[in-house]
Scaffold this active site. Structure first.
Site, mmCIF file in Angstrom:
data_model
loop_
_atom_site.group_PDB
_atom_site.id
_atom_site.type_symbol
_atom_site.label_atom_id
_atom_site.label_comp_id
_atom_site.label_asym_id
_atom_site.label_seq_id
_atom_site.Cartn_x
_atom_site.Cartn_y
_atom_site.Cartn_z
ATOM 1 N N LYS A 151 -8.123 52.175 34.129
ATOM 2 C CA LYS A 151 -7.954 50.901 34.842
ATOM 3 C C LYS A 151 -6.631 50.714 35.304
ATOM 4 O O LYS A 151 -6.231 50.429 36.312
ATOM 5 C CB LYS A 151 -8.354 49.887 34.064
ATOM 6 C CG LYS A 151 -10.003 49.841 33.790
ATOM 7 C CD LYS A 151 -10.441 48.773 32.951
ATOM 8 C CE LYS A 151 -11.878 48.786 32.670
ATOM 9 N NZ LYS A 151 -12.574 47.748 31.544
ATOM 10 N N SER A 184 -16.029 43.261 30.681
ATOM 11 C CA SER A 184 -14.645 43.167 30.730
ATOM 12 C C SER A 184 -14.031 42.239 32.009
ATOM 13 O O SER A 184 -12.862 42.249 32.238
ATOM 14 C CB SER A 184 -14.134 44.599 30.757
ATOM 15 O OG SER A 184 -14.558 45.410 32.092
ATOM 16 N N GLY A 188 -13.041 65.871 39.806
ATOM 17 C CA GLY A 188 -11.765 66.263 40.474
ATOM 18 C C GLY A 188 -10.656 66.404 39.874
ATOM 19 O O GLY A 188 -9.646 66.543 40.234
#
Length: 799
Positions: A725, A682, A359
């Site tokens: 993030k 992470s 999208g």
């Protein structure tokens, strides 16, 4: 009044006239013909059996309403024998009497009427005419059986005069209209007999030739092969004619298309060979359709056709700006790529790969580039493709074989320099039929795709002028060789402000048009759009946002359709109205609630659909120092948890942790959304922070999220996906983000408006993490830590 040969009187002028599209009526012959033209039908309604009319041939059979110049000069007076009604008109039986010379058409409505005079014949030398007629009679007896006509019967029964006998023989030969008119127009009896004798000789020769051809064919082919016999007859006829002209048949049309295709030398040789094979097999043969389909594919491919390319970089930039909001770095790299194509004039550059969540506009970027450069655009969807033959085609030995998707795309584009978008490359699979990803290696390698060979065609095709673009959601799913061939352009997602702008300029107008809602009938405020973005969507792109706007438009369309007065009401959608149109709020910012107890920290993760936040929950209980790790974690993430716990134990005193309790208690580390696989290094910093919070009874700040890999020595190492993030943290209402110091350079990719609303804290070791993330004062009775649920159904995360 003139007398006809039969003794009847010739009709007075003007007399009824019946034009014939084809064929000629000779004196002394009977003709049965269908009648359907309105004027001809009107003539039949005006005459009766026994009446005499004029019959004349048209020069052009296609002429529906002939005039004088469309008719021949000589016709035939005919007696009406019978008129009968049939399903599609009338059937007329007439008998030819004598010739007449047409003078003029005097009426055309409701039927044709003409003026003319009787055209008597000239006998000349009566003895010569008698001898010629006798010779013609004998010859007709001989030729009749060979031609399959009733010539022998006419010769045996006719007692007509020499001139009429010649007419009867000419009428039985089935000649073309032009030759029949030559006989009818000849008023001299002797030349007419001579002319008919010559035509009879031609018919005899043609019958002999046909017999010879039939004999040749029957010797070569067995009985019952009707289609093959007809084909061999045609070939034999062409051989006897020695180069006679013929209309363009299927084979000729195919040969012409191949000539016009501009085939290279190797392809031309193969096409010629297959054409010869096609000529040698009959249509009923199983090979016929296989060969024809193969040749049609060769003819349809753009071996030399090229699109005229526009190289105006300003136009490309304007098109990208018009159809895509933000993405400035992406647009800049696209323009750089197009500039190289412009300067080199070749497409042998690195293949662009748009990587990002769904999208965000990856596919539409390719369409915009094609529109701006004037190249045809073809999209190849690769999601779920597990068979290498889907790309390279099936070999012709298989039933129903066809070329692969690459060749299909070129046929659709009709030029050899289109833009081809390989969509969802990371969704390619592999099976026992081969790896389609491996097949892409040749397609996407500029050094190899000049001689791309499809299994079906088995001919090299030059793909070097094709501009290939790829889209992926997860770069990690690509093999190293394929990844090495791509220049990756990452599209991380849109900020809330960009989503609102996209909705205002693109999504809302599109949905208004699709739902036939007048723009003046519906207005959505910016506050309402912001609320939709915040409370009803949680995505990197705008696909779900488009669905929510579509849902809103459907509800408004229902109101408009129900309007009692038939007039469309003006609807203004405020943020407070969204519950009515879209239902309950779907997403809440619950970070503060989840981190209100010690032992819970907010981390950041990357998923194929964009960045996301995740919670690391820890708990302790009486035990023997064991550690339990749950949440469907991968091996790397489990190792990160063990490394974080080891660091906490080794630095317990400086972290304010009671070492004695560590030996007497068990620890449990859990990452909610247990149904979703998670992996990656992470989350190490987040696990360390959650463990330290639990064991030191200090809460993690509710406005803070973090990411980074930790080492046993307490160093914080860089990780990937920083932009995605941070955007996810911003969407979730986070105000502070702790990042590795070595990721500071990645902060430049974060949109300015997002950076302005976030505090980015860069750290190098664990002590800096503790200082940035934990509250100063410990809480009373830390208890067993906070354990809360997590929304299920989130995509697999790489922490």
């Amino acid at each position: 009044m003139s007398q006809l040969r039969s003794g009847a009187s010739a009709p007075r002028s003007p007399f009824p006239l019946l034009p014939l599209r084809t064929g000629v009526l000779f004196p002394g012959t009977v003709l049965t013909l269908p009648v359907g033209r309105p004027r001809s039908v009107a003539l039949l309604n005006a005459v009766h059996a026994g009446d005499v009319i004029g019959v004349i041939a048209q020069r052009d059979p296609k002429r529906e309403d002939p005039r004088r110049e469309d008719l021949h000069d000589i016709g035939t007076f005919a007696r009406v024998v019978d008129i009968s009604r049939v399903s599609n008109g009338y059937r007329l039986v007439i008998e030819g009497l004598d010739r007449f010379a047409l003078s003029a058409l005097v009426e055309t409505e409701p039927t044709w009427r003409a003026e003319g005079t009787l055209a008597p014949e000239f006998l000349g030398d009566a003895e010569e005419a008698r001898l010629l007629a006798a010779s013609l009679r004998e010859r007709a007896r001989e030729v009749g059986p060979k031609t399959g006509t009733n010539l022998a019967e006419i010769a045996a029964t006719s007692r007509a005069e020499p001139g009429v006998f010649a007419d009867q023989v000419a009428g039985a030969l089935g000649l073309p209209t032009e030759k029949e008119m030559e006989v009818l127009s000849e008023l001299r009896v002797v030349p007419r007999l001579q002319r008919v004798a010559g035509l009879l000789a031609e018919a005899s020769a043609l019958a002999d030739l046909k017999k010879k051809i039939d004999g040749d064919v029957r010797r070569e082919l067995g009985k019952g092969q009707r289609e093959v016999i007809l084909r061999e007859q045609l070939r034999a006829i062409q051989k006897e004619l020695a180069g006679g002209e013929e209309g363009e048949d299927e084979l000729s049309a195919l040969r012409r298309r191949l000539d016009e295709a501009g085939l290279p030398e190797e392809a031309r040789a193969v096409a010629d060979r297959e054409l010869r094979r096609l000529e040698s097999v009959g249509p009923q043969s199983a090979e016929h359709n296989v060969i024809r389909t193969y040749l049609e594919w060769i003819a349809d491919l753009p071996w030399s056709a090229r699109a005229e390319v526009k190289d105006d970089l300003d136009a490309v930039k304007a098109k990208l700006d018009e159809e895509h909001r933000g993405l400035d770095d992406v647009k800049r790299r696209i323009l750089e790529h197009m500039a190289v194509l412009k300067l080199t004039g070749k497409a042998r550059a690195t293949i662009l790969c748009f990587a990002g969540p769904p999208g965000v506009g990856k596919t539409s970027l390719g369409q915009s580039i094609a529109d701006a450069t004037g190249r045809p655009f073809v999209r190849i969807s690769l999601g779920g493709v597990h068979d290498e033959a889907e790309l390279r085609g099936h070999r012709r030995t298989y039933v129903g074989a066809l070329p692969g998707r690459i060749v299909h795309a070129l046929k659709k584009a009709k030029v050899k320099n289109p833009i081809v978008l390989l969509d969802e490359v990371d969704k390619l699979g592999a099976g026992w039929r081969g790896s389609p990803e491996a097949a892409l290696l040749e397609v996407l390698d500029p050094e190899q795709n000049r001689t791309f060979v499809d299994h079906y065609l088995e001919l090299p095709f030059d793909l070097s002028e094709v501009v290939f673009l790829c889209t992926v959601n997860d770069l990690g799913a690509l093999s190293a060789p394929l990844r090495d061939r791509l220049e990756v352009i990452e599209l991380s997602g849109y900020t809330p402000d960009e989503k609102i702008a996209i909705a205002r300029s693109h999504l809302v107008p599109k949905q208004l048009k699709e739902h036939a809602i007048d723009p003046g009938s519906l207005s959505i405020t910016d506050e309402a759009l912001a609320a939709i973005v915040r409370d009803y969507t949680r995505e990197a792109g705008v696909r779900q946002l488009g669905r929510e706007i579509k849902k809103l438009c459907r509800a408004v369309a229902l109101e408009i359709a129900r309007a009692a007065d038939g007039k469309a009401p003006r609807v203004v959608v405020e943020a407070s109205d969204l519950g009515t149109y879209l239902g309950k709020v779907r997403f809440f910012s619950d970070v503060a609630e989840r981190t209100s107890v010690a032992g819970v920290a907010t981390g950041l993760a990357w998923t194929p659909v964009g960045g996301d936040i995740l919670f690391i929950e820890t708990s302790r209980m009486p035990g023997k120092g064991r550690v339990e790790i749950t949440g469907q974690l991968g091996d790397v993430m489990k190792e990160s948890a063990k490394a974080a716990l080891t660091y906490v134990r080794s630095h317990a005193i400086e972290l304010g942790v009671d070492t004695a309790k560590l030996e007497a208690e068990d620890l449990h580390i859990h990452v909610p959304a247990g149904g979703v696989p998670k992996d990656g290094p992470s989350a190490g910093v987040t696990m360390f922070t959650a463990l330290t919070s639990l064991l030191s009874a200090r809460r993690v700040r509710s406005d803070t999220a973090m990411t980074g890999e930790c080492t046993l020595r307490g160093r914080v190492l860089p990780v990937g996906g920083i932009k995605s993030k941070v955007l996810a943290a911003h969407r979730a209402g986070i105000k502070r983000v702790v990042l590795p110091q070595k990721n500071a350079r990645d902060a430049e990719e974060i949109p300015k408006e997002v950076r302005a609303e976030l505090e980015l804290i860069f750290v190098e070791d664990m002590s800096q993490v503790i200082a940035a993330a934990l509250e100063e004062a410990p809480i009373e009775a830390a208890g067993t830590g906070g354990v809360t649920g997590a929304a299920a159904g989130e995509p697999a995360a790489a922490a």
